[in-house]
Design an enzyme around this catalytic site. Sequence first.
Site, short mmCIF file in Angstrom:
data_model
loop_
_atom_site.label_atom_id
_atom_site.label_comp_id
_atom_site.label_asym_id
_atom_site.label_seq_id
_atom_site.Cartn_x
_atom_site.Cartn_y
_atom_site.Cartn_z
N CYS A 138 0.81 -1.23 0.00
CA CYS A 138 0.00 0.00 0.00
C CYS A 138 0.84 1.28 0.00
O CYS A 138 0.28 2.37 -0.11
CB CYS A 138 -0.96 0.01 1.18
SG CYS A 138 -0.18 0.28 2.79
N CYS A 188 14.38 0.25 11.37
CA CYS A 188 13.83 0.97 12.52
C CYS A 188 12.40 1.36 12.15
O CYS A 188 12.18 2.27 11.34
CB CYS A 188 14.69 2.19 12.79
SG CYS A 188 14.26 3.08 14.28
#
Length: 164
Positions: free
Chosen positions: A130, A151
């Site tokens: 998406c 991260c």
Amino acid sequence: MKKIIPILLAVFVMSCQGNAQKDQEKDQQKKEEFEVSKTDEQWKAELSDAEYKVLRKAATEPSFSSPLNDIEEQGTFVCAACGNELYKTEHKFMSGTGWPSFDRPIKGGVAYGTDSKLGYQRNEVHCARCGGHLGHVFEDGPKETTGKRHCINGIAMDFEPEEK
């Protein structure tokens, strides 16, 4: 001097329009690149305010704010916007940064780009399905595995425990 001001004003106005048009073209191109494509209004209606800010506007959640930091049980971390599988617990490690960290994604789960919001280029990670912003990749991960540290904003993911 009187002739220069209108010329400078015209150049300024034209450059602003050009940048706005480029941003619109970039947004349109990004929509077309992903399997799941929705309007901004649809994303706002489906996501919480915090999810929307991170996933669609590339914000960063506060460090140490995600309950996903503490997950150790086996399972899969999926995109909070579309459910795409992103990371496995077995590749999660404690980086001490305050965000869930992984040394590698599930193959095909994420895509990469760059951002320069802080004045220098960083490797951005987003959902391959998406396009939602997840976080960044750094080269300070575990040396014994990949050396990478994905991260990731916890708010951008949901956790699905492994079935026993």
